[in-house]
Scaffold this motif. Structure first.
Motif, PDB file in Angstrom:
ATOM      1  N   MET A  74       0.886  -0.933   0.181  1.00 53.40           N
ATOM      2  CA  MET A  74       0.067  -0.197   0.066  1.00 53.40           C
ATOM      3  C   MET A  74       0.963   1.200  -0.059  1.00 53.40           C
ATOM      4  O   MET A  74       1.950   1.247   0.293  1.00 53.40           O
ATOM      5  CB  MET A  74      -0.847  -0.050   1.205  1.00 53.40           C
ATOM      6  N   ARG A  75       0.314   2.338  -0.380  1.00 53.01           N
ATOM      7  CA  ARG A  75       0.904   3.682  -0.259  1.00 53.01           C
ATOM      8  C   ARG A  75       0.409   4.210   1.115  1.00 53.01           C
ATOM      9  O   ARG A  75      -0.457   4.322   1.398  1.00 53.01           O
ATOM     10  CB  ARG A  75       0.720   4.507  -1.461  1.00 53.01           C
ATOM     11  N   ALA A  76       1.632   4.669   1.683  1.00 49.95           N
ATOM     12  CA  ALA A  76       1.494   5.352   3.132  1.00 49.95           C
ATOM     13  C   ALA A  76       1.139   6.984   2.850  1.00 49.95           C
ATOM     14  O   ALA A  76       1.634   7.568   2.240  1.00 49.95           O
ATOM     15  CB  ALA A  76       2.888   5.290   3.990  1.00 49.95           C
ATOM     16  N   PRO A  77      -0.116   7.120   3.386  1.00 41.94           N
ATOM     17  CA  PRO A  77      -0.770   8.378   3.510  1.00 41.94           C
ATOM     18  C   PRO A  77       0.136   9.668   3.860  1.00 41.94           C
ATOM     19  O   PRO A  77       0.807   9.262   4.981  1.00 41.94           O
ATOM     20  CB  PRO A  77      -2.173   8.505   3.692  1.00 41.94           C
ATOM     21  N   VAL A  78       0.091  10.487   3.159  1.00 44.20           N
ATOM     22  CA  VAL A  78       0.849  12.060   3.950  1.00 44.20           C
ATOM     23  C   VAL A  78      -0.386  12.576   4.724  1.00 44.20           C
ATOM     24  O   VAL A  78      -1.577  12.400   4.387  1.00 44.20           O
ATOM     25  CB  VAL A  78       1.140  12.627   2.556  1.00 44.20           C
ATOM     26  N   PRO A  79       0.068  12.972   6.145  1.00 43.59           N
ATOM     27  CA  PRO A  79      -1.031  13.459   6.886  1.00 43.59           C
ATOM     28  C   PRO A  79      -1.733  14.539   6.234  1.00 43.59           C
ATOM     29  O   PRO A  79      -1.176  15.522   5.392  1.00 43.59           O
ATOM     30  CB  PRO A  79       0.199  14.084   7.994  1.00 43.59           C
TER      31      PRO A  79
END
Length: 62
Positions: free
Chosen positions: A48-53
């Protein structure tokens, strides 16, 4: 089931998680991550892609 993942360290990167939700591999792009996984011969990871805050999170197929 609800999962709460702390991926702030990898924000914006692609990550591969094991069954305990620990990051096992990471890379800037999906193709780079896939190359690392293929080279290492690991299997059974969730990618998965780790989301940016503050970035909206997409679930499912959109």
């Amino acid at each position: 089931m609800v999962r709460t993942l702390d991926l702030a360290e990898w924000a914006g990167c692609w990550v591969a998680l094991d069954t305990d939700d620990r990051v096992q591999r990471h890379a800037a792009t999906l193709s780079e991550l896939m190359a690392v996984i293929d080279a290492d011969g690991v299997e059974g990871l969730e990618i998965m892609r780790a989301p940016v805050p503050g970035e909206p999170v997409v679930f499912g197929l959109g």
